[in-house]
Every structure is written in C-alpha cells, then in structure tokens.
Scaffold this motif. Structure first.
Motif, short mmCIF file in Angstrom:
data_model
loop_
_atom_site.label_atom_id
_atom_site.label_comp_id
_atom_site.label_asym_id
_atom_site.label_seq_id
_atom_site.Cartn_x
_atom_site.Cartn_y
_atom_site.Cartn_z
N PHE A 9 0.81 -1.22 0.00
CA PHE A 9 0.00 0.00 0.00
C PHE A 9 0.85 1.28 0.00
O PHE A 9 0.38 2.32 -0.43
CB PHE A 9 -0.91 0.05 1.23
N TYR A 10 2.06 1.20 0.55
CA TYR A 10 2.90 2.40 0.69
C TYR A 10 4.30 2.13 0.18
O TYR A 10 5.11 1.51 0.84
CB TYR A 10 2.91 2.87 2.15
N LEU A 11 4.53 2.60 -1.04
CA LEU A 11 5.77 2.28 -1.76
C LEU A 11 6.70 3.49 -1.90
O LEU A 11 7.59 3.48 -2.73
CB LEU A 11 5.42 1.74 -3.15
N ALA A 12 6.49 4.52 -1.08
CA ALA A 12 7.29 5.74 -1.24
C ALA A 12 8.78 5.46 -1.14
O ALA A 12 9.59 6.08 -1.83
CB ALA A 12 6.88 6.77 -0.18
N ILE A 13 9.15 4.50 -0.30
CA ILE A 13 10.57 4.14 -0.11
C ILE A 13 11.22 3.75 -1.45
O ILE A 13 12.41 3.95 -1.66
CB ILE A 13 10.68 3.01 0.93
N GLU A 14 10.40 3.20 -2.37
CA GLU A 14 10.92 2.75 -3.68
C GLU A 14 11.00 3.90 -4.69
O GLU A 14 11.60 3.73 -5.75
CB GLU A 14 10.01 1.68 -4.27
N SER A 15 10.33 5.03 -4.39
CA SER A 15 10.17 6.04 -5.43
C SER A 15 11.49 6.66 -5.83
O SER A 15 12.37 6.91 -4.99
CB SER A 15 9.17 7.12 -4.98
N PRO A 16 11.68 6.92 -7.15
CA PRO A 16 12.93 7.50 -7.63
C PRO A 16 13.16 8.91 -7.09
O PRO A 16 14.28 9.39 -7.07
CB PRO A 16 12.76 7.52 -9.15
N LYS A 17 12.09 9.53 -6.59
CA LYS A 17 12.24 10.87 -6.01
C LYS A 17 12.81 10.77 -4.59
O LYS A 17 13.72 11.51 -4.21
CB LYS A 17 10.87 11.56 -5.98
N ILE A 18 12.30 9.81 -3.82
CA ILE A 18 12.75 9.66 -2.42
C ILE A 18 14.04 8.86 -2.33
O ILE A 18 14.89 9.14 -1.50
CB ILE A 18 11.60 9.05 -1.58
N LYS A 19 14.17 7.82 -3.21
CA LYS A 19 15.44 7.08 -3.36
C LYS A 19 15.96 6.41 -2.09
O LYS A 19 17.15 6.18 -1.98
CB LYS A 19 16.54 8.04 -3.84
N LEU A 20 15.08 6.15 -1.15
CA LEU A 20 15.60 5.61 0.12
C LEU A 20 16.00 4.15 0.01
O LEU A 20 17.05 3.74 0.50
CB LEU A 20 14.59 5.81 1.25
N LEU A 21 15.17 3.35 -0.66
CA LEU A 21 15.51 1.93 -0.81
C LEU A 21 16.80 1.78 -1.62
O LEU A 21 17.70 1.02 -1.26
CB LEU A 21 14.36 1.18 -1.49
N GLU A 22 16.88 2.55 -2.69
CA GLU A 22 18.07 2.52 -3.54
C GLU A 22 19.34 2.89 -2.75
O GLU A 22 20.38 2.22 -2.85
CB GLU A 22 17.84 3.54 -4.67
N THR A 23 19.25 3.91 -1.93
CA THR A 23 20.40 4.37 -1.13
C THR A 23 20.77 3.34 -0.07
O THR A 23 21.95 3.04 0.14
CB THR A 23 20.09 5.73 -0.48
N ALA A 24 19.75 2.79 0.60
CA ALA A 24 20.00 1.76 1.62
C ALA A 24 20.72 0.57 0.99
O ALA A 24 21.69 0.04 1.56
CB ALA A 24 18.69 1.32 2.26
N ARG A 25 20.29 0.18 -0.20
CA ARG A 25 20.92 -0.98 -0.86
C ARG A 25 22.34 -0.67 -1.29
O ARG A 25 23.23 -1.52 -1.18
CB ARG A 25 20.07 -1.41 -2.06
N GLU A 26 22.55 0.53 -1.76
CA GLU A 26 23.90 0.92 -2.17
C GLU A 26 24.86 0.87 -0.98
O GLU A 26 26.01 0.43 -1.10
CB GLU A 26 23.84 2.35 -2.74
N LEU A 27 24.38 1.28 0.20
CA LEU A 27 25.23 1.33 1.40
C LEU A 27 25.28 0.01 2.16
O LEU A 27 26.13 -0.18 3.02
CB LEU A 27 24.74 2.44 2.34
N GLY A 28 24.34 -0.90 1.85
CA GLY A 28 24.27 -2.16 2.60
C GLY A 28 23.55 -2.03 3.92
O GLY A 28 23.93 -2.62 4.93
N VAL A 29 22.47 -1.23 3.93
CA VAL A 29 21.67 -1.00 5.13
C VAL A 29 20.36 -1.79 5.01
O VAL A 29 19.70 -1.71 3.98
CB VAL A 29 21.35 0.52 5.28
N ALA A 30 20.01 -2.53 6.05
CA ALA A 30 18.75 -3.30 6.02
C ALA A 30 17.56 -2.36 6.16
O ALA A 30 17.67 -1.28 6.73
CB ALA A 30 18.74 -4.31 7.16
N VAL A 31 16.41 -2.80 5.63
CA VAL A 31 15.17 -2.02 5.75
C VAL A 31 14.22 -2.79 6.68
O VAL A 31 13.85 -3.93 6.39
CB VAL A 31 14.52 -1.80 4.37
N VAL A 32 13.86 -2.16 7.79
CA VAL A 32 12.90 -2.74 8.72
C VAL A 32 11.55 -2.08 8.43
O VAL A 32 11.40 -0.87 8.55
CB VAL A 32 13.35 -2.53 10.18
N ALA A 33 10.59 -2.90 8.02
CA ALA A 33 9.30 -2.39 7.52
C ALA A 33 8.24 -2.43 8.61
O ALA A 33 7.81 -3.51 9.03
CB ALA A 33 8.85 -3.23 6.32
#
Length: 344
Positions: free
Chosen positions: A190-214
C-alpha cells in the motif's frame, strides 16, 4: 539461539547479525489498537514469542509502558536476554512540542545520552542491540546525532545504530560518520514511497548495505481482516480513528482493494496477512517486516508467511491492486517523515 525453532534468517545490513526474516513490533502490547491486557497475559505473550524463535523485538521509549514491560520479562528470564535482539528508539519526547499529545522531536546529542540511560533503566539491561533515532528534529545535523550514537556504542550501551523515517540524504550523511545497520520505515504494497525515484531511500540503503525494517506491513490491520466497519477501530484505547485510510471517504474503497488481494490469497491457500508479508519478504533479503500483534493465533499466521513464495505475476498483481488504496500516511502530516537535517 540454537534452542529455537529454525526460522529463515538473513543478515541485518552488511555487517549485522543473522536475524529471523520477521521481527515483531511490540508497541501494540502497550495500547494503540485497544486497551492493554493485564501484565500476566502480556508477559505470557513474550514467553510465546521466545518459544517460537521470534527473537527480533522492536520497541521505543515512547510506547507507553512497553520498555517497562520488557524489563519485567527480562527480570523474570535473565538467562534469555542473550537470545533476544532488542531494538529501541529515542527522539520523540512527550511535553516537548505541539504535536498530538504534546509530542515533539529532539535528536540532539544531549538528549540521546539522556534517553539511552532512561531506556536501559526501564529495560533493566546494560545494553540494547539496535538503537534507532526515531525521528530527526530538523535542527540537529545528523552528523552530531551520529557522533553521540558512536559514543554510546564505544561505551557498550548499544551494539548497532539505526535511523527511522529519514531521507536518503540523511542516511548517506549518517553512514559517512559510522555504518548504519538498519533504517525503519512504513513499507507495504500500500505504501511504496521508499521505492520512489524521487525519495530514493531503498536505492540508497541498498547501495550502502543498510537493512530495511518495515513497520505497519499489514496496513494498520486491513490485511488481517479485522477491519470491516468503523466500529472495528473505534473501541476504547484504539487510536486508529485518525488515520486517513480509515476515513469515511476511504474505508469502503480500501476494503474493496483488500478483498481483491484476499482473493489472490484464497487461491493460494493462504491468508491475506500471509500474502502481504510474503510480498514484502519477496522484495529482497534485506527487508525485515515487523508486524505487531498481541494474539498467539496471529503470531502463528505471521510465521507461516515466511514459507509462502510468490510468482512474479502475483507480485505484480498485488502491486497493481494496492495502487487503488486511498489515504495518505498519517506520518506524512506530522512533517517528520523522510526527514532531513541542516548541514553541519
């Protein structure tokens, strides 16, 4: 943790420990979705979590008596502290701002040091495994907060550092001071903002090797089937009535979306909650959902999600259906979501 049932595990971030794919959010044990149960019932529930290998526990200093409750459990089970990977958070302060209930945000180094001492005292433990900055206060440069967190780590009071509801830029700046193990955000179909190319949070976390706790992976209870009408979330102690998703304008539309997702679940022989959690787990080995519950049968149901696999067609179908879900996140109205801080 060898005496526990074998749940699938993954590393929490690049250099973090192996943890069960599903953590558990404990906030609900202290209210929010209804009045809290008596202590003996709540402590028995923590026993059940431990017994079933659900040992990645998530709390925060502002979740009413939650840390005190966990402290009581540790006091009664001192030999089990080593089994639990305990995450808590600081920065949301009562009587500090003009948010709901006088809440404000303080991520200053001084408050970081003060808050950990209070948390350790309530929990009755010498350290916590993961310490999150719950929100960024928009005044303290993230580098300064991180320096305080590093001091806590060197003092043996915390083992890993996390951020919650931060922007990609804040995460990057924080990581430049010291590795961040996890970033916690609301994430579900329902809430995919973390994936959005504008917010770029998932992309940045993956680049740095940071886990995402949902957090809120089941949409505040929509996917559990427990919400069908307004009376289901207006009982004493249930604070969900303010959520835009549950407004009169949105409730029926959202139930229609949930019913279609439930149809996919039925065809697979699983529940909608299991499908929703399996969908999140399928987004990557670095995603750790933390559904909250206070009921054993829900706990069993959630555990079952770790053994559900999705085809790419099912993944896509859920994504497309969930786009019809209406209502902004309440978090976004606070002004502290995906937070930035001033430059150093």
């Amino acid at each position: 943790m060898s005496d526990h049932p074998k749940l699938p595990t993954r590393p929490l971030g690049k250099d973090g420990p192996q943890l069960p794919r599903l953590g558990v959010g404990l906030m609900g044990l202290s209210g929010t979705y209804g009045l809290p149960a008596p202590d003996e019932d709540r402590l028995a529930f923590l026993d059940e979590l431990h017994k079933r290998g659900k040992v990645f526990w998530d709390t925060a200093d502002e979740y009413n008596d939650n840390e005190d409750l966990i402290g009581k459990w540790f006091a009664a089970n001192p030999n089990k502290r080593k089994d639990i990977f305990l995450a808590t958070k600081f920065a949301i302060r009562k009587n500090f701002g003009n948010g709901p209930g006088g809440l404000g945000v303080d991520s200053s180094p001084a408050y970081c040091h003060q808050a950990i001492e209070s948390s350790l005292r309530r929990l009755g433990v010498p350290y916590v495994d993961l310490y999150y900055v719950h929100r960024l206060d928009k005044m303290t440069p993230i580098e300064k907060t991180m320096e305080a967190m590093v001091e806590l780590k060197k003092a043996g009071k915390i083992k890993y550092i996390g951020l919650s509801e931060c922007s990609a830029e804040s995460l990057r700046r924080a990581y430049a001071v010291h590795p961040v193990a996890a970033v916690q955000l609301e994430y579900s179909a329902f809430y995919l903002a973390i994936e959005s190319p504008k917010i770029k949070l998932l992309e940045t976390a993956r680049e740095l090797g940071v886990a995402v706790v949902a957090y809120t992976p089941l949409g505040h209870g929509f996917l559990t089937g427990s919400i069908r009408k307004r009376e289901d979330f207006t009982k004493p102690g249930d604070q969900r009535g303010i959520l835009p998703q549950l407004s009169e304008a949105n409730l029926d539309k959202n139930l229609a979306v949930v019913d279609k997702i439930s149809d996919i679940a039925k065809a697979k022989g699983v529940t909608a909650a299991q499908l929703g959690l399996a969908w999140l787990l399928a987004q990557g080995d670095d995603i750790f959902p933390i559904p909250g519950t206070t009921k054993i049968h829900r706990l069993e149901e959630n555990l079952g999600s770790m053994f559900v696999s999705l085809s790419s067609e099912e993944d896509q179908a859920i994504r497309e259906l969930a786009q019809g879900f209406q209502g902004d996140r309440f978090q976004d109205s606070t002004g502290f979501s995906y937070g930035n801080t001033p430059p150093l």
